[in-house]
Write an enzyme that holds these catalytic residues in place. Structure first.
Site, PDB file in Angstrom:
ATOM      1  N   GLU A 196       0.820  -1.216   0.000  1.00 13.77           N
ATOM      2  CA  GLU A 196       0.000   0.000   0.000  1.00 13.77           C
ATOM      3  C   GLU A 196       0.853   1.265   0.000  1.00 13.77           C
ATOM      4  O   GLU A 196       0.591   2.210  -0.739  1.00 13.77           O
ATOM      5  CB  GLU A 196      -0.956   0.022   1.205  1.00 13.77           C
ATOM      6  CG  GLU A 196      -2.131  -0.939   1.096  1.00 13.77           C
ATOM      7  CD  GLU A 196      -1.796  -2.377   1.471  1.00 13.77           C
ATOM      8  OE1 GLU A 196      -0.620  -2.654   1.782  1.00 13.77           O
ATOM      9  OE2 GLU A 196      -2.698  -3.226   1.446  1.00 13.77           O
TER      10      GLU A 196
ATOM     11  N   HIS B 256     -10.910  -4.349   9.875  1.00 15.43           N
ATOM     12  CA  HIS B 256     -11.592  -4.188   8.588  1.00 15.43           C
ATOM     13  C   HIS B 256     -12.909  -3.419   8.736  1.00 15.43           C
ATOM     14  O   HIS B 256     -13.796  -3.553   7.901  1.00 15.43           O
ATOM     15  CB  HIS B 256     -11.893  -5.553   7.947  1.00 15.43           C
ATOM     16  CG  HIS B 256     -10.704  -6.229   7.348  1.00 15.43           C
ATOM     17  ND1 HIS B 256      -9.751  -6.858   8.100  1.00 15.43           N
ATOM     18  CD2 HIS B 256     -10.305  -6.355   6.054  1.00 15.43           C
ATOM     19  CE1 HIS B 256      -8.826  -7.371   7.302  1.00 15.43           C
ATOM     20  NE2 HIS B 256      -9.133  -7.073   6.061  1.00 15.43           N
TER      21      HIS B 256
END
Lengths: 443, 335
Positions: free
Chosen positions: B70, B139
């Site tokens: 990322e 998440h």
């Protein structure tokens, strides 16, 4: 725009290097596999003419901790400069001139600091000028670079004025960032293709790889060069950036300035491999080891890496071995460095070695011409110092605003060409968007 | 429907995910410098299938599957933007923006200012927020407040398919780094979306429902919660106005203040953590701008100050619901 155009004479262009290139058959880092299928041995080349080895030990001495160096090479004689396969006399003299300008500009910065004119610290590339200047000299007009804080020489080679760097250090309104950013943290995306240094080490690697990606999408393979220290290369983003360049065969040229000290931490406490160039094997790209105090070796390795990048063959990792000859910055006396290490590398001063090469070995430069060259550099620096000192400080009012850009500030255009779009009517068939359901819960 | 909206074709109903996909496809057709990069964006079209079909139309040069990195590919987008590209970075789950903070905060956000106004980084980061998907603490977070805190970034929180399409197109055309948060629970939500080109300007709030007695200022996922609560309030005779700022920065302070002045009461709803969160900033805007017209202190409702738990009975109480908002509003109105 206050910045001058890159001087024609000093502008490194592809064509020049291509003309003097005598080919690099058989000794290039390009082939991934030898005939027996073992590519490990071929992937890392070592151009050095001496291969010293140092072990730095942490010693507890009563209440104090100090470092000692163990090495059988400390008294070794200084090797010759390696002949360049690509550079002619005038190029070598030009690189030498950049190195002189680099060093003497940093001396001028040190003096400005002593006079209280510098805001904050001064960072030096002492002992690394050959690497900084010769590597940047290998870049072509369309190539990009992202220097780190010690690569002030690279900024000069790329056409910035010493005055630009001095004004940055003095936080002046006339500095390229108008007083908004510090030291060598500035660049030029319009003409010189220079991304400013980023303080977080390793961050430049993906950014420069992204530049190469952008250029490729616009139909051009370019070389993108950035530098990192033996300390900074420990970061995760370094890996992420090189890995992407490797996978996509993007033209990253990463020069690891392996200068033995990451601030006060010796490289022995920074990584476990013998040579950082060996990491190239893990990345799946070629690696090259050079003596960072030999500008000719540095140039040749960088030139070949840039050529490879421009051919679209991918990234190269170059480890330049040398030593940081001052502290981390002006505040740091570097007392922790064992004296014999300084003495060893002082004899390998890149400027001294180059001077000796040009005057005594090659006889390309007479003593009189050498003195003239130094006088010119000094005169140039004095003029630039005047410009920098006389630039005003920014007004407090200019702190606000300019955080966001609006349409009026300037237009964004692709740097090379509009990317070829994959529109209808070419070879592509119109594909209706799949109307697949967006799952909220994966099944 | 806001005045800024000009549909070129007859309105039709599509999902939030389809609206996002359509915005990307239209912008990629319009401008070949727009490209997408992220994990599993190409063949898979992301796990949420938001990008399905883009690879087939635009090819792998413009829909780029990256290695799992990322920080790396966000940095890559910064570099590509410096060459005049308009990359759209996909961070699958908003929780993973932690890995990109350095690139967004120290690079993308600062480049324009620190270069003395000379450089621009026209990139978009698309990512998600929202709890109640039973995905546990890594998440499920809504971390948009972090980016709102940083000068140089623009932050968008669309709450309807219509807004998602128009705002995303505006974000891609914007010359600044923009972060676009999609509520992952909203991908299947349907709404009216014109088929043609339109943009929703950044910095323009939208009144989703008009009312007289109380203002429910709600973002993203909380807009539907506020609308549900407003229906419940109507049944007991309370007329609630629902205002969606739509973009956190630039922020349409005027519309928020005017609504609070009109109704004299305000509750701020946001799915991010309540403490030091978006609700605090919006409440401050209203408290400062509408102070003399308020009949009650501004109330804030956000996520409970815990890592979002996994088990449904635990998770459900961590974020505001129609019921909790209804009760808070009723109490504030003295009924």
């Amino acid at each position: 725009m206050k910045m001058k155009m890159m001087k024609k004479k000093s502008s490194p262009v592809n064509e020049r290097a291509a003309k003097v290139s005598q080919g690099d058959n058989g000794n290039s880092p390009l082939q991934r596999e030898s005939s027996n299928g073992d590519y490990r041995g071929n992937l890392v080349r070592d151009l050095r003419l001496e291969k010293p080895s140092f072990k730095v030990l942490q010693i507890r001495d009563g209440e104090k901790v100090r470092y000692e160096v163990e090495s059988a090479d400390l008294e070794a004689p200084v090797p010759a400069i390696r002949e360049s396969k690509y550079l002619r006399r005038e190029h070598c003299i030009e690189i030498y001139r950049w190195m002189l300008l680099n060093r003497r500009m940093e001396t001028a910065l040190e003096n400005l600091h002593k006079q209280g004119k510098v805001v904050g610290g001064v960072y030096f590339g002492l002992g690394q000028e050959g690497c900084s200047c010769a590597s940047a000299y290998a870049l072509g007009k369309d190539d990009w670079m992202g220097p780190m804080i010690r690569n002030q020489g690279a900024l000069l080679v790329r056409g910035f004025r010493a005055a630009d760097i001095m004004m940055q250090y003095m936080a002046k309104a006339g500095s390229p960032t108008k007083g908004r950013d510090t030291t060598s943290h500035f660049g030029d995306l319009e003409r010189r293709n220079v991304v400013a240094p980023i303080s977080m080490l390793g961050d430049l690697v993906p950014v420069l790889t992204g530049v190469a990606l952008g250029a490729r999408l616009q139909g051009k393979n370019i070389a993108v060069m950035t530098w990192i220290g033996d300390g900074g290369q420990s970061t995760g983003v370094t890996y992420e950036g090189i890995n992407f360049a490797s996978v996509q065969k993007l033209g990253l040229v990463l020069v690891i300035e392996s200068n033995l000290w990451a601030y006060s931490t010796p490289s022995d406490m920074q990584y476990g491999v013998k040579d950082l160039a060996d990491r190239a094997i893990g990345y799946g790209i070629p690696g090259v080891i050079v003596d960072g105090t030999d500008a000719m070796q540095v140039y040749d390795a960088c030139h070949e890496a840039c050529e490879r990048a421009r051919r679209g063959e991918g990234a190269t990792l170059i480890e330049a071995k040398m030593m940081r000859m001052k502290g981390h910055a002006i505040h740091d006396g570097a007392d922790y460095v064992p004296k014999p290490m300084f003495e060893y590398w002082k004899r390998r001063d890149p400027i001294l070695r180059m001077e000796n090469y040009l005057i005594k070995e090659k006889k390309w430069l007479s003593s009189a011409d050498h003195e003239k060259l130094i006088a010119e550099v000094e005169k140039q620096l004095e003029a630039e110092r005047e410009i920098a000192v006389n630039s005003p400080m920014p007004t407090p009012e200019s702190a606000a605003g300019g955080v966001y850009c609006d349409e009026s500030c300037h237009q964004i255009k692709p740097r090379y060409a509009m990317p070829k779009d994959r529109m209808l009517g070419q070879n592509e068939k119109q594909v209706g968007l799949k109307q697949s359901e967006a799952p909220v819960h994966f099944k | 429907m806001p005045e800024s909206a000009v549909g070129t074709e007859k309105d039709r109903e599509i999902t939030f995910a389809q609206a996002v996909r359509e915005a990307l496809a239209e912008e990629m057709r319009r401008d070949s410098t727009v490209c997408i990069m992220g994990e599993d964006v190409a063949e898979a079209g992301t796990p949420f299938k938001v990008l399905s079909g883009l690879l087939e139309e635009f090819g792998k040069d413009r829909v780029i599957d990256t290695p799992i990195s990322e920080a790396g590919f966000t940095g890559l987008a910064v570099g590509a933007a410096m060459t005049g590209m308009r990359p759209v970075v996909d961070i699958m789950f908003g929780d993973f923006i932690t890995l990109t903070m350095d690139q967004m905060v120290n690079q993308a956000a600062k480049v324009h200012y620190m270069s003395g106004g000379k450089w621009k980084v026209p990139m978009v980061m698309r990512t998600t927020l929202g709890a109640t998907r039973r995905s546990a603490a890594q998440h499920s977070q809504s971390l948009h407040a972090w980016f709102c805190h940083v000068p140089g970034l623009k932050v968008i929180l669309p709450s309807t398919p219509y807004d998602a399409k128009g705002l995303l197109k505006a974000a891609i055309r914007d010359d600044n780094p923009v972060v676009f948060f999609e509520d992952k629970m909203m991908y299947k939500m349907k709404g009216n979306v014109p088929a043609g080109d339109y943009t929703v300007p950044l910095g323009l709030a939208d009144i989703k429902r008009t009312g007289e007695d109380i203002s429910l200022i709600a973002t993203s996922s909380m807009v539907q919660v506020a609308l549900g609560a407003a229906t419940m309030l109507e049944e007991i005779g309370i007329s609630a106005e629902v205002v969606d700022p739509r973009t956190m920065w630039p922020l349409d302070e005027k519309t928020l203040i005017e609504s609070a002045k009109k109704t004299s009461r305000a509750i701020i709803l946001d799915e991010g953590y309540e403490r030091y969160g978006v609700t605090a900033e919006l409440a401050s805007v209203i408290a400062t701008g509408a102070f003399y017209d308020l009949d009650a202190p501004v109330k804030r409702m956000g996520a409970m100050h815990v890592p979002i738990p996994f088990s449904p009975p635990l998770e459900d109480v961590t974020v505001p619901t129609e019921q909790t908002v209804f009760e808070a509003a009723r109490k504030m109105c003295g009924k």
